[in-house]
Design an enzyme around this catalytic site. Structure first.
Site, PDB file in Angstrom:
ATOM      1  N   SER A 101     -10.370  17.091  10.883  1.00 54.34           N
ATOM      2  CA  SER A 101     -10.709  17.824  12.071  1.00 54.34           C
ATOM      3  C   SER A 101     -11.463  16.970  13.068  1.00 54.34           C
ATOM      4  O   SER A 101     -10.992  15.917  13.485  1.00 54.34           O
ATOM      5  CB  SER A 101     -11.510  19.063  11.674  1.00 54.34           C
ATOM      6  OG  SER A 101     -11.769  19.866  12.780  1.00 54.34           O
ATOM      7  N   HIS A 140     -19.719   9.359   8.269  1.00 53.19           N
ATOM      8  CA  HIS A 140     -20.871   8.520   7.940  1.00 53.19           C
ATOM      9  C   HIS A 140     -21.973   8.662   8.988  1.00 53.19           C
ATOM     10  O   HIS A 140     -21.777   9.263  10.041  1.00 53.19           O
ATOM     11  CB  HIS A 140     -20.418   7.070   7.806  1.00 53.19           C
ATOM     12  CG  HIS A 140     -19.507   6.833   6.634  1.00 53.19           C
ATOM     13  ND1 HIS A 140     -19.846   6.032   5.578  1.00 53.19           N
ATOM     14  CD2 HIS A 140     -18.265   7.313   6.347  1.00 53.19           C
ATOM     15  CE1 HIS A 140     -18.863   6.016   4.687  1.00 53.19           C
ATOM     16  NE2 HIS A 140     -17.887   6.785   5.141  1.00 53.19           N
ATOM     17  N   ASP A 195     -13.570   7.381  11.495  1.00 52.27           N
ATOM     18  CA  ASP A 195     -12.324   6.813  12.007  1.00 52.27           C
ATOM     19  C   ASP A 195     -11.602   7.893  12.808  1.00 52.27           C
ATOM     20  O   ASP A 195     -11.523   9.045  12.360  1.00 52.27           O
ATOM     21  CB  ASP A 195     -11.418   6.375  10.861  1.00 52.27           C
ATOM     22  CG  ASP A 195     -11.868   5.086  10.199  1.00 52.27           C
ATOM     23  OD1 ASP A 195     -12.971   4.600  10.521  1.00 52.27           O
ATOM     24  OD2 ASP A 195     -11.118   4.571   9.352  1.00 52.27           O
TER      25      ASP A 195
END
Length: 322
Positions: A254, A147, A90
């Site tokens: 980050s 992921h 995200d």
């Protein structure tokens, strides 16, 4: 004027000590104080707690537990098309596009070296010259687990010590070679789309970088390059991860950089700099068509991952890289 002041702070402030202090504080159980800090954070950054498995902020014992909170499975469905690679995190796309020989775009008018990003490993860099890259920035409000864009077999991991500059729009435009200077963990995978690198980049206040197969990679920060390797395919000790499966996480967040081999994937056309990303949504499409997905590798049991990590030799000298 304000931006100049902020940039000056990047060079003046003791970033390592600030990061250590933040990591220490975020790991402490402080009862009502922890809940207060989390509540203020949620309000300030407008974090959507309805997506979390545990939406009640009182259920988190430490700030770190809150920061790496898992999401409910249904809020990030994974695109199941075998020809599609999905977004790993995200956030917001900082930059994306073609790697021009050894040059990767950092910001308008600013490039950095592919080989430098990969800690001088020219053999690994050769896999991605003239390939494709995507840089995803994770803001404080985002979910901070990373992921897999596709099925992959882990082949190599390299920890690279470095600076801890903040990673945001301002620093990307003004700090030369930002991503090749900051601390990072490079993960190289074999995939049905060719080799893929997924790089977790540290920054100021990023308390730690972790992977699911090896646990915490940093800290400690020992100032030396470390390298681990794993066998290919279904050999004993191999680490197989599935599309959409968690591979790592930031405790305070980050940037993730993905590298793809030349001619293997095309980025989704509508993506551009500042596009919002959500895990599981289409990122790229294979240049070849897979009628059915290849047999999915079984995920490695946790105890085997731990055993493999313990058995994997460390190479602490930069010259030992391949």
């Amino acid at each position: 004027m304000l931006n100049s002041f902020k940039l000056s702070l990047q060079y003046i402030l003791p970033k390592l000590w600030l990061t250590r202090l933040a990591g220490w504080g975020a790991s402490k159980r402080a009862g009502w104080l922890t809940k207060l800090v989390i509540d203020l954070f949620v309000k300030y950054y407008k974090v959507d707690m309805k997506e979390a498995q545990k939406p009640d902020t009182a259920s988190y014992r430490t700030f770190n537990e809150f920061f790496v909170r898992p999401l409910r499975d249904e809020v990030r469905p994974i695109d199941t098309d075998p020809n599609v690679l999905v977004m790993p995190a995200d956030g917001v796309i900082s930059q994306l596009g073609k790697i021009e020989e050894d040059k990767i775009l950092q910001a308008k008018g600013h490039n950095y070296s592919l080989e430098a990003l990969l800690a001088g490993n020219y053999l690994m860099a050769d896999l991605f010259r003239n390939g494709t890259f995507v840089t995803t920035y994770l803001s404080p409000r985002d979910y901070h687990r990373v992921h897999m864009p596709c099925n992959g077999i882990l082949r190599e991991m390299i920890y690279v010590p470095g600076d801890l500059f903040s990673v945001n729009h301002l620093t990307a435009q003004n700090v030369p070679n930002l991503f090749a200077r900051n601390e990072r963990v490079i993960c190289l995978f074999d995939t049905e789309f060719g080799p893929m690198a997924q790089i977790l980049v540290g920054a100021t206040i990023v308390g730690s970088i972790e992977t699911v197969w090896a646990g915490t990679i940093t800290p400690p920060r020992e100032g030396i390059i470390k390298r681990w390797t794993w066998p290919a395919g279904e050999n004993d000790g191999s680490v197989a991860l599935l599309k959409g499966q968690e591979m790592g996480r930031f405790k305070l967040g980050s940037t993730v950089i993905n590298l793809f081999a030349p001619g293997k994937v095309d980025l989704v056309e509508q993506l551009e700099s500042l596009s919002v990303t959500k895990i599981g949504q289409p990122l790229a499409v294979s240049t070849e068509t897979f009628v059915t997905p290849d047999a999915e590798p079984a995920p490695l049991p946790a105890e085997e991952i731990e055993a493999e990590h313990d058995a994997s030799p460390l190479i602490d000298d930069k010259k030992d890289q391949v």
